[in-house]
Design an enzyme around this catalytic site. Structure first.
Site, short mmCIF file in Angstrom:
data_model
loop_
_atom_site.label_atom_id
_atom_site.label_comp_id
_atom_site.label_asym_id
_atom_site.label_seq_id
_atom_site.Cartn_x
_atom_site.Cartn_y
_atom_site.Cartn_z
N HIS A 219 17.84 19.66 20.20
CA HIS A 219 18.79 19.31 19.13
C HIS A 219 18.74 17.82 18.78
O HIS A 219 19.20 17.42 17.73
CB HIS A 219 20.21 19.77 19.47
CG HIS A 219 20.92 18.93 20.47
ND1 HIS A 219 20.73 19.05 21.82
CD2 HIS A 219 21.84 17.95 20.32
CE1 HIS A 219 21.50 18.18 22.45
NE2 HIS A 219 22.18 17.49 21.58
N LYS B 138 18.98 15.13 14.80
CA LYS B 138 19.94 14.05 14.53
C LYS B 138 19.37 13.18 13.41
O LYS B 138 18.17 12.90 13.38
CB LYS B 138 20.19 13.24 15.80
CG LYS B 138 20.98 14.05 16.83
CD LYS B 138 21.34 13.21 18.02
CE LYS B 138 21.92 14.05 19.14
NZ LYS B 138 23.32 14.39 18.99
N GLU C 241 25.93 8.79 28.41
CA GLU C 241 27.06 9.69 28.16
C GLU C 241 28.26 9.24 28.97
O GLU C 241 28.12 8.85 30.13
CB GLU C 241 26.70 11.11 28.55
CG GLU C 241 25.63 11.71 27.70
CD GLU C 241 25.47 13.18 28.00
OE1 GLU C 241 26.13 13.98 27.34
OE2 GLU C 241 24.71 13.51 28.93
N HIS D 103 14.93 15.27 25.34
CA HIS D 103 15.41 14.29 24.36
C HIS D 103 14.71 12.93 24.48
O HIS D 103 14.25 12.38 23.48
CB HIS D 103 16.92 14.10 24.51
CG HIS D 103 17.69 15.39 24.58
ND1 HIS D 103 17.34 16.50 23.87
CD2 HIS D 103 18.80 15.74 25.29
CE1 HIS D 103 18.20 17.48 24.12
NE2 HIS D 103 19.08 17.04 24.99
N LYS E 168 29.62 6.48 25.35
CA LYS E 168 28.57 7.34 24.80
C LYS E 168 27.78 6.54 23.78
O LYS E 168 28.34 6.03 22.81
CB LYS E 168 29.19 8.56 24.13
CG LYS E 168 28.18 9.53 23.52
CD LYS E 168 28.89 10.74 22.93
CE LYS E 168 27.94 11.65 22.18
NZ LYS E 168 27.28 12.64 23.01
#
Ligand code: BG6
Length: 505
Positions: free
Chosen positions: A198, A202, A236, A260, A355
């Site tokens: 995913h 972005k 995170e 990622h 984050k």
């Protein structure tokens, strides 16, 4: 008629799970409201949970109430909800797949395309694909000349496609990823497979391509002659929370680096593709990942850091005395002409101060400073920060003269933010982009089998090294901090330091 305006069914395996409710259905609902979905379309949920269609619709309504990005009307929901169906079934049960097939054949036209979404735990991926194959549901459909002439929009020989989106993680090491690729290829051709990451959807991640290859001013300096090093941070603030059971088996390298961070490294490091074609782009990314130099045992000890946040061991679902790292930092090198000798520092962790996902391109210092000033720190030089989240945009840092009679300098930022330049919140959610791209047959933002394996080759060498005596010690860090001291030392040894180019710190 564009391809996605032809009829299609989206079958979600694992439809009673969190991902469906939290991401997939809200994304499909938004696409439906924007009139971007196929026409007609239906969504068929399949999972072991003994729901019926009414219960599925009720549960999904709960999901959109909680996660929809903007208000919607009851009429809009009803239009969408009528297209949701559910058939319960086991992922290894041939009879349940036969039932699913009957259901689909009874409800969709002969020329309907089908997108299967594997939103299940990864241990079911190979089983589901094997069942789809055995039930005769996996192959693209080639119509006999003329036989579909009565179907609106059909043409002789037209194909009804079958595509499969596979969630992550894809394997837990190189060997299992290769085995899974083999199992998938036994049933499907590569053009039918959409492996999700995913991060690739972005907006700023996609913009790396535009930024690098639609501007002339960056590409000439995008190399070892001008760049001192690259930092890729995916930090995170959340801890492992209710996912501890999965996470403790995975750890940060499998959870974040193999997918990622390696994708970000590939996009920053790749050579310019000749065209904006899915395979041309993926070819270049794979070449870059393959050029990442494997770490020798000594490098493994000196160039990798692994750590666990304090208190992790007490989380429900974590095994006693767990050695699973929740933070890692790696110093990697890409062995090619462009990047020889330029360190790529990658770091990611849970329970950190904030984050933020960002990439820092740290340029070299000017070769000679003619001004009568003292520049504190060896790296007070230009950098470019690609801000991936939460505030998507770019920051460019450079020196200016402080007004006055003296020659004094100060670093300033020139920045661009999506929310300032475009309608706020116009950035689509990653799953909306990915679902739409898969429906349109655009695989650019999905990972090909060789890309998955190239990334695993790099991460596997670290995972394996961490099982030996060459492993660096597992250190700890305070939740809410920026990670272990060892990660600062990794850069500090060479007079470098981690930057937060996108945060106001
Ligand atoms: C997922 C990881 O792939 O990415 C999670 O499994 C992580 O552990 C998540 O929290 C982070 O995604 P994002 O989009 O919030 O940065």
């Amino acid at each position: 008629m564009t391809e996605h305006k032809q009829p299609a069914t989206i079958v979600i395996f694992g439809a009673s799970g969190d991902l469906t409710r939290r991401k997939l259905i809200p994304a499909l609902f938004r696409l439906c409201r924007q009139n971007l979905l196929p026409a007609p379309f239906q969504v068929v949920g399949f999972a072991v949970t003994e729901w019926d269609t009414a219960e599925f619709r009720r549960q999904m309504r709960g999901g959109v109430d909680e996660f929809a990005r903007e208000p919607f009307s009851e009429a809009e929901w009803q239009t969408f909800a009528e297209r949701l169906h559910y058939t319960p079934g086991g992922f290894t049960e041939a009879a349940d797949f036969a039932h699913l097939r009957q259901f689909l054949e009874a409800t969709e036209g002969e020329l309907s395309h089908r997108l299967y979404y594997l939103a299940t735990p990864p241990r079911f991926f190979a089983d589901i694909i094997a069942q789809l194959g055995a039930a005769g549901m996996a192959q693209d459909v080639y119509c006999e000349t003329g036989s579909m002439a009565h179907v609106p929009g059909s043409a002789p020989g037209q194909t009804a496609w079958r595509r499969v989106i596979i969630e992550k993680p894809f394997g837990r090491d190189l060997a299992s990823a290769q085995a899974l690729n083999q199992a998938v290829h036994a049933v499907l051709a590569e053009h039918q497979i959409y492996r999700i990451d995913h991060y690739l959807a972005k907006e700023t991640v996609q913009n790396i391509l535009v930024f690098r290859f639609a501007n002339t001013m960056f590409e000439p300096i995008w190399n070892r002659n001008y760049i001192d090093h690259v930092q890729i941070t995916v930090a995170e603030a959340v801890d492992v929370g209710h996912r501890a059971g999965y996470y403790d088996q995975a750890g940060v390298l499998r959870d974040m680096f193999q997918n990622h961070l390696m994708q970000l490294l590939a996009l920053v490091g790749m050579e310019p593709p000749a065209s904006f074609d899915a395979n041309a782009i993926r070819d270049e990314k794979v070449k870059t990942m393959r050029a990442v130099r494997p770490l020798t045992p000594t490098e493994l000890a000196n160039q990798t850091v692994r750590a666990q946040y304090e208190g992790y061991g007490a989380t429900a679902g974590v095994v006693a005395n767990s050695q699973t790292p929740t933070y890692a930092a790696l110093e990697l090198y890409i062995d090619n002409w462009r990047w020889q000798g330029v360190p790529f520092y990658l770091r990611s962790g849970k329970a950190l101060a904030q984050k933020t996902s960002e990439i820092i391109i740290q340029f070299k210092r000017p070769p000679h400073i003619m001004f009568p000033v003292s520049l504190d720190g060896p790296l007070r030089s230009n950098y470019l920060a690609l801000c991936i989240q939460p505030h998507e945009g770019f920051h460019q840092r450079f020196e200016v003269k402080v007004p006055g009679r003296e020659i004094a300098m100060r670093p300033v930022d020139m920045d661009f933010h999506y929310d300032d330049a475009f309608v706020p919140d116009s950035v689509p959610e990653a799953y909306e982009t990915l679902l739409l791209n898969a429906l349109e047959g655009d695989a650019t933002l999905f990972t090909r089998s060789d890309g998955i394996e190239a990334a695993w080759r790099v991460i596997d060498s670290v995972l394996q090294g961490w099982e030996t005596d060459d492993a660096p010690p597992l250190t700890t860090y305070r939740p809410g901090s920026w990670g272990p001291a060892a990660a600062d030392e990794l850069l500090g040894r060479n007079g470098r330091f981690w930057r937060h180019g996108c945060l106001d710190t």
